[in-house]
Design a protein around this motif. Structure first.
Motif, PDB file in Angstrom:
ATOM      1  N   GLU A  26       0.876  -1.434   0.170  1.00  0.00           N
ATOM      2  CA  GLU A  26      -0.149  -0.135  -0.071  1.00  0.00           C
ATOM      3  C   GLU A  26       0.839   1.226  -0.075  1.00  0.00           C
ATOM      4  N   THR A  27       1.965   1.239   0.809  1.00  0.00           N
ATOM      5  CA  THR A  27       2.716   2.475   0.860  1.00  0.00           C
ATOM      6  C   THR A  27       4.180   2.306   0.695  1.00  0.00           C
ATOM      7  N   SER A  28       4.570   1.136   0.281  1.00  0.00           N
ATOM      8  CA  SER A  28       5.909   0.809  -0.070  1.00  0.00           C
ATOM      9  C   SER A  28       6.174   0.146  -1.182  1.00  0.00           C
ATOM     10  N   LEU A  29       7.455   0.020  -1.670  1.00  0.00           N
ATOM     11  CA  LEU A  29       7.735  -0.882  -2.843  1.00  0.00           C
ATOM     12  C   LEU A  29       8.907  -1.839  -2.057  1.00  0.00           C
ATOM     13  N   ARG A  30       8.930  -3.187  -2.321  1.00  0.00           N
ATOM     14  CA  ARG A  30      10.142  -4.107  -1.751  1.00  0.00           C
ATOM     15  C   ARG A  30      10.556  -4.866  -3.002  1.00  0.00           C
ATOM     16  N   PHE A  31      11.909  -4.705  -2.812  1.00  0.00           N
ATOM     17  CA  PHE A  31      12.919  -5.427  -4.045  1.00  0.00           C
ATOM     18  C   PHE A  31      14.157  -5.856  -3.530  1.00  0.00           C
ATOM     19  N   CYS A  32      14.616  -6.959  -4.064  1.00  0.00           N
ATOM     20  CA  CYS A  32      16.040  -7.430  -3.910  1.00  0.00           C
ATOM     21  C   CYS A  32      16.972  -6.660  -4.746  1.00  0.00           C
ATOM     22  N   PHE A  33      17.887  -6.006  -4.191  1.00  0.00           N
ATOM     23  CA  PHE A  33      18.951  -5.267  -4.959  1.00  0.00           C
ATOM     24  C   PHE A  33      20.260  -6.082  -4.795  1.00  0.00           C
ATOM     25  N   ALA A  34      21.045  -6.088  -5.926  1.00  0.00           N
ATOM     26  CA  ALA A  34      22.338  -6.659  -6.003  1.00  0.00           C
ATOM     27  C   ALA A  34      23.276  -5.779  -6.374  1.00  0.00           C
ATOM     28  N   PRO A  35      24.126  -5.357  -5.237  1.00  0.00           N
ATOM     29  CA  PRO A  35      25.220  -4.430  -5.237  1.00  0.00           C
ATOM     30  C   PRO A  35      26.362  -4.891  -6.031  1.00  0.00           C
ATOM     31  N   ILE A  36      27.074  -4.045  -7.104  1.00  0.00           N
ATOM     32  CA  ILE A  36      28.143  -4.738  -7.716  1.00  0.00           C
ATOM     33  C   ILE A  36      29.383  -4.938  -7.030  1.00  0.00           C
ATOM     34  N   GLN A  37      29.386  -4.532  -5.632  1.00  0.00           N
ATOM     35  CA  GLN A  37      30.476  -4.603  -4.575  1.00  0.00           C
ATOM     36  C   GLN A  37      30.457  -5.848  -4.022  1.00  0.00           C
ATOM     37  N   SER A  38      29.509  -6.831  -3.721  1.00  0.00           N
ATOM     38  CA  SER A  38      29.329  -8.099  -2.956  1.00  0.00           C
ATOM     39  C   SER A  38      28.320  -8.965  -3.871  1.00  0.00           C
ATOM     40  N   LYS A  39      28.435 -10.221  -3.394  1.00  0.00           N
ATOM     41  CA  LYS A  39      27.476 -11.086  -3.808  1.00  0.00           C
ATOM     42  C   LYS A  39      26.289 -11.333  -2.874  1.00  0.00           C
ATOM     43  N   ASP A  40      26.566 -10.756  -1.736  1.00  0.00           N
ATOM     44  CA  ASP A  40      25.321 -10.373  -0.771  1.00  0.00           C
ATOM     45  C   ASP A  40      24.077  -9.657  -1.637  1.00  0.00           C
ATOM     46  N   ARG A  41      23.070 -10.018  -1.051  1.00  0.00           N
ATOM     47  CA  ARG A  41      21.792  -9.164  -1.534  1.00  0.00           C
ATOM     48  C   ARG A  41      21.461  -8.335  -0.315  1.00  0.00           C
ATOM     49  N   ILE A  42      20.449  -7.179  -0.742  1.00  0.00           N
ATOM     50  CA  ILE A  42      19.867  -6.128   0.165  1.00  0.00           C
ATOM     51  C   ILE A  42      18.385  -6.278  -0.204  1.00  0.00           C
ATOM     52  N   LEU A  43      17.733  -6.435   0.821  1.00  0.00           N
ATOM     53  CA  LEU A  43      16.359  -5.961   0.620  1.00  0.00           C
ATOM     54  C   LEU A  43      15.971  -4.720   0.714  1.00  0.00           C
ATOM     55  N   ILE A  44      15.560  -3.919  -0.211  1.00  0.00           N
ATOM     56  CA  ILE A  44      15.231  -2.584  -0.438  1.00  0.00           C
ATOM     57  C   ILE A  44      13.698  -2.474   0.048  1.00  0.00           C
ATOM     58  N   VAL A  45      13.384  -1.784   1.057  1.00  0.00           N
ATOM     59  CA  VAL A  45      12.210  -1.295   1.288  1.00  0.00           C
ATOM     60  C   VAL A  45      11.850   0.243   0.909  1.00  0.00           C
ATOM     61  N   GLY A  46      11.336   0.685  -0.084  1.00  0.00           N
ATOM     62  CA  GLY A  46      11.443   2.142  -0.453  1.00  0.00           C
ATOM     63  C   GLY A  46       9.878   2.655  -0.506  1.00  0.00           C
ATOM     64  N   SER A  47       9.785   3.876  -0.976  1.00  0.00           N
ATOM     65  CA  SER A  47       8.481   4.497  -1.228  1.00  0.00           C
ATOM     66  C   SER A  47       7.971   3.852  -2.395  1.00  0.00           C
ATOM     67  N   ARG A  48       6.647   4.021  -2.367  1.00  0.00           N
ATOM     68  CA  ARG A  48       5.580   3.353  -3.323  1.00  0.00           C
ATOM     69  C   ARG A  48       5.794   3.677  -4.668  1.00  0.00           C
ATOM     70  N   TYR A  49       6.270   5.043  -5.010  1.00  0.00           N
ATOM     71  CA  TYR A  49       6.236   5.348  -6.165  1.00  0.00           C
ATOM     72  C   TYR A  49       7.727   6.487  -5.986  1.00  0.00           C
ATOM     73  N   PRO A  50       8.484   6.547  -7.188  1.00  0.00           N
ATOM     74  CA  PRO A  50       8.282   5.832  -8.415  1.00  0.00           C
ATOM     75  C   PRO A  50       8.531   4.292  -8.612  1.00  0.00           C
ATOM     76  N   GLU A  51       7.720   3.683  -9.454  1.00  0.00           N
ATOM     77  CA  GLU A  51       7.843   2.430  -9.616  1.00  0.00           C
ATOM     78  C   GLU A  51       9.185   2.095 -10.161  1.00  0.00           C
ATOM     79  N   TYR A  52       9.971   0.908  -9.892  1.00  0.00           N
ATOM     80  CA  TYR A  52      11.142   0.285 -10.480  1.00  0.00           C
ATOM     81  C   TYR A  52      10.755  -1.061 -11.085  1.00  0.00           C
ATOM     82  N   VAL A  53      11.639  -1.721 -11.952  1.00  0.00           N
ATOM     83  CA  VAL A  53      11.576  -3.016 -12.555  1.00  0.00           C
ATOM     84  C   VAL A  53      12.679  -3.790 -12.335  1.00  0.00           C
ATOM     85  N   PHE A  54      12.354  -5.162 -12.669  1.00  0.00           N
ATOM     86  CA  PHE A  54      13.481  -6.013 -12.461  1.00  0.00           C
ATOM     87  C   PHE A  54      14.465  -5.875 -13.628  1.00  0.00           C
TER      88      PHE A  54
END
Length: 185
Positions: A33-61
Protein backbone atom coordinates in the motif's frame (compact mmCIF):
# COMPACT_ATOMS: atom_id res chain seq x y z
CA UNK A 1 24.17 -24.01 9.17
CA UNK A 2 21.64 -23.08 6.53
CA UNK A 3 20.42 -19.49 6.81
CA UNK A 4 23.31 -18.33 9.00
CA UNK A 5 26.11 -16.09 7.83
CA UNK A 6 29.54 -17.59 7.65
CA UNK A 7 32.61 -15.40 7.68
CA UNK A 8 32.72 -11.63 7.47
CA UNK A 9 31.17 -9.84 4.54
CA UNK A 10 32.31 -6.60 2.94
CA UNK A 11 29.32 -4.75 4.45
CA UNK A 12 29.42 -6.14 8.02
CA UNK A 13 31.44 -3.20 9.31
CA UNK A 14 29.07 -0.73 7.60
CA UNK A 15 25.83 -1.81 9.31
CA UNK A 16 24.10 1.29 10.69
CA UNK A 17 26.20 3.59 8.50
CA UNK A 18 24.86 5.48 5.51
CA UNK A 19 26.53 4.16 2.35
CA UNK A 20 26.15 4.58 -1.39
CA UNK A 21 25.89 1.50 -3.61
CA UNK A 22 25.31 0.80 -7.28
CA UNK A 23 23.79 -2.35 -8.70
CA UNK A 24 20.61 -3.76 -10.15
CA UNK A 25 17.19 -4.88 -9.03
CA UNK A 26 17.35 -8.67 -8.81
CA UNK A 27 13.70 -9.52 -8.11
CA UNK A 28 10.31 -8.37 -9.27
CA UNK A 29 9.39 -5.39 -7.08
CA UNK A 30 6.46 -6.13 -4.77
CA UNK A 31 4.08 -3.20 -4.38
CA UNK A 32 2.43 -2.76 -0.99
CA UNK A 33 0.00 0.00 0.00
CA UNK A 34 2.70 2.52 0.95
CA UNK A 35 5.96 0.85 -0.04
CA UNK A 36 7.84 -1.02 -2.73
CA UNK A 37 10.07 -3.99 -1.80
CA UNK A 38 12.73 -5.57 -3.97
CA UNK A 39 16.01 -7.42 -3.89
CA UNK A 40 19.05 -5.31 -4.76
CA UNK A 41 22.32 -6.81 -6.02
CA UNK A 42 25.19 -4.38 -5.39
CA UNK A 43 28.18 -4.68 -7.70
CA UNK A 44 30.45 -4.57 -4.63
CA UNK A 45 29.27 -7.89 -3.14
CA UNK A 46 27.55 -11.22 -3.79
CA UNK A 47 25.22 -10.57 -0.84
CA UNK A 48 21.82 -9.14 -1.60
CA UNK A 49 19.98 -6.31 0.14
CA UNK A 50 16.22 -6.09 0.67
CA UNK A 51 15.23 -2.54 -0.24
CA UNK A 52 12.01 -1.18 1.24
CA UNK A 53 11.37 2.13 -0.50
CA UNK A 54 8.62 4.55 -1.29
CA UNK A 55 5.71 3.20 -3.31
CA UNK A 56 6.48 5.62 -6.16
CA UNK A 57 8.27 5.89 -8.49
CA UNK A 58 8.00 2.29 -9.57
CA UNK A 59 11.04 0.27 -10.59
CA UNK A 60 11.41 -2.92 -12.63
CA UNK A 61 13.45 -6.12 -12.52
CA UNK A 62 16.93 -5.67 -13.99
CA UNK A 63 16.96 -1.88 -13.62
CA UNK A 64 20.35 -0.36 -12.78
CA UNK A 65 20.07 1.92 -9.76
CA UNK A 66 22.09 3.71 -7.11
CA UNK A 67 20.96 3.63 -3.47
CA UNK A 68 22.08 5.77 -0.54
CA UNK A 69 20.93 4.67 2.90
CA UNK A 70 21.72 2.82 6.12
CA UNK A 71 22.30 -0.93 6.06
CA UNK A 72 20.59 -2.93 8.80
CA UNK A 73 20.57 -6.59 9.71
CA UNK A 74 17.19 -8.35 9.57
CA UNK A 75 15.75 -8.78 13.08
CA UNK A 76 13.71 -11.72 14.35
CA UNK A 77 10.24 -10.90 15.65
CA UNK A 78 7.31 -12.52 17.44
CA UNK A 79 4.72 -13.83 15.00
CA UNK A 80 2.02 -12.74 17.47
CA UNK A 81 2.16 -11.54 21.10
CA UNK A 82 3.58 -14.36 23.19
CA UNK A 83 4.10 -16.48 20.06
CA UNK A 84 7.24 -18.02 18.61
CA UNK A 85 10.03 -15.94 17.13
CA UNK A 86 10.20 -15.73 13.35
CA UNK A 87 13.84 -15.84 12.21
CA UNK A 88 13.57 -13.13 9.56
CA UNK A 89 17.32 -13.20 8.86
CA UNK A 90 17.25 -16.92 7.99
CA UNK A 91 14.10 -16.40 5.91
CA UNK A 92 15.83 -13.74 3.80
CA UNK A 93 19.14 -15.64 3.70
CA UNK A 94 17.53 -18.44 1.67
CA UNK A 95 17.41 -15.90 -1.18
CA UNK A 96 20.94 -14.62 -0.51
CA UNK A 97 19.65 -11.49 1.24
CA UNK A 98 21.87 -10.57 4.19
CA UNK A 99 20.89 -6.94 4.82
CA UNK A 100 17.96 -4.56 4.64
CA UNK A 101 17.81 -0.88 3.73
CA UNK A 102 14.74 1.15 4.63
CA UNK A 103 13.68 4.18 2.58
CA UNK A 104 16.99 4.86 0.80
CA UNK A 105 17.46 7.59 -1.77
CA UNK A 106 17.24 5.80 -5.13
CA UNK A 107 18.49 7.07 -8.48
CA UNK A 108 18.12 5.43 -11.87
CA UNK A 109 21.41 4.81 -13.65
CA UNK A 110 20.40 3.65 -17.09
CA UNK A 111 18.35 1.50 -19.37
CA UNK A 112 17.02 -1.89 -18.30
CA UNK A 113 18.94 -4.71 -19.96
CA UNK A 114 16.78 -7.41 -21.53
CA UNK A 115 16.82 -10.85 -19.94
CA UNK A 116 14.78 -14.01 -20.08
CA UNK A 117 13.53 -13.51 -16.51
CA UNK A 118 12.59 -9.93 -17.35
CA UNK A 119 10.68 -11.20 -20.38
CA UNK A 120 8.77 -13.68 -18.19
CA UNK A 121 7.89 -10.95 -15.68
CA UNK A 122 6.67 -8.60 -18.43
CA UNK A 123 4.61 -11.44 -19.93
CA UNK A 124 3.05 -12.18 -16.54
CA UNK A 125 2.26 -8.49 -15.96
CA UNK A 126 0.68 -8.23 -19.42
CA UNK A 127 -1.44 -11.30 -18.71
CA UNK A 128 -2.55 -9.91 -15.32
CA UNK A 129 -3.43 -6.49 -16.78
CA UNK A 130 -5.41 -8.19 -19.57
CA UNK A 131 -7.38 -10.18 -16.99
CA UNK A 132 -8.12 -6.97 -15.08
CA UNK A 133 -9.68 -5.45 -18.23
CA UNK A 134 -12.23 -8.23 -18.66
CA UNK A 135 -12.81 -9.60 -15.16
CA UNK A 136 -13.91 -7.30 -12.31
CA UNK A 137 -12.25 -7.07 -8.89
CA UNK A 138 -11.78 -8.99 -6.66
CA UNK A 139 -12.22 -11.94 -9.03
CA UNK A 140 -9.41 -10.82 -11.37
CA UNK A 141 -6.95 -10.58 -8.46
CA UNK A 142 -8.06 -13.98 -7.19
CA UNK A 143 -7.55 -15.50 -10.64
CA UNK A 144 -4.11 -13.87 -10.88
CA UNK A 145 -3.27 -15.36 -7.48
CA UNK A 146 -4.42 -18.85 -8.38
CA UNK A 147 -2.84 -18.96 -11.85
CA UNK A 148 0.35 -17.00 -11.22
CA UNK A 149 0.72 -16.60 -7.47
CA UNK A 150 0.31 -12.84 -7.92
CA UNK A 151 -0.87 -11.62 -4.51
CA UNK A 152 -0.23 -7.93 -5.16
CA UNK A 153 -3.72 -7.25 -6.44
CA UNK A 154 -5.52 -8.96 -3.58
CA UNK A 155 -6.97 -6.60 -1.02
CA UNK A 156 -5.92 -7.11 2.59
CA UNK A 157 -9.48 -8.18 3.44
CA UNK A 158 -9.56 -10.92 0.79
CA UNK A 159 -6.07 -12.17 1.74
CA UNK A 160 -7.11 -12.24 5.43
CA UNK A 161 -10.28 -14.15 4.52
CA UNK A 162 -8.15 -16.78 2.75
CA UNK A 163 -5.83 -17.01 5.76
CA UNK A 164 -8.74 -17.36 8.20
CA UNK A 165 -10.33 -20.06 6.07
CA UNK A 166 -6.99 -21.88 5.82
CA UNK A 167 -6.92 -21.56 2.02
CA UNK A 168 -4.02 -19.12 1.47
CA UNK A 169 -1.90 -22.08 0.34
CA UNK A 170 -3.99 -22.26 -2.83
CA UNK A 171 -2.65 -18.88 -3.91
CA UNK A 172 0.92 -19.41 -2.71
CA UNK A 173 1.41 -22.91 -4.11
CA UNK A 174 -0.17 -22.13 -7.48
CA UNK A 175 2.29 -19.33 -8.08
CA UNK A 176 5.15 -21.41 -6.71
CA UNK A 177 4.44 -24.13 -9.29
CA UNK A 178 4.55 -21.55 -12.08
CA UNK A 179 7.84 -20.23 -10.64
CA UNK A 180 9.35 -23.72 -10.70
CA UNK A 181 8.42 -24.19 -14.34
CA UNK A 182 9.75 -20.72 -15.28
CA UNK A 183 13.03 -21.23 -13.44
CA UNK A 184 13.55 -24.64 -15.04
CA UNK A 185 13.17 -23.03 -18.48
Amino acid sequence: LEGEKTGIDLFDNQVGVSISLEGEICSEPQAKETSLRFCFAPIQSKDRILIVGSRYPEYVFGEKISVVGKLTLPQSFETYPGGPLFDYGAYLAKDGIQYTMLRPDISRLGEVQGSFVGFLIRTKNFFVSSMEKYIPEPESSLLGGILLGDKQGLSKDVAEDFKRAGLIHILVLSGYNITLVAESL
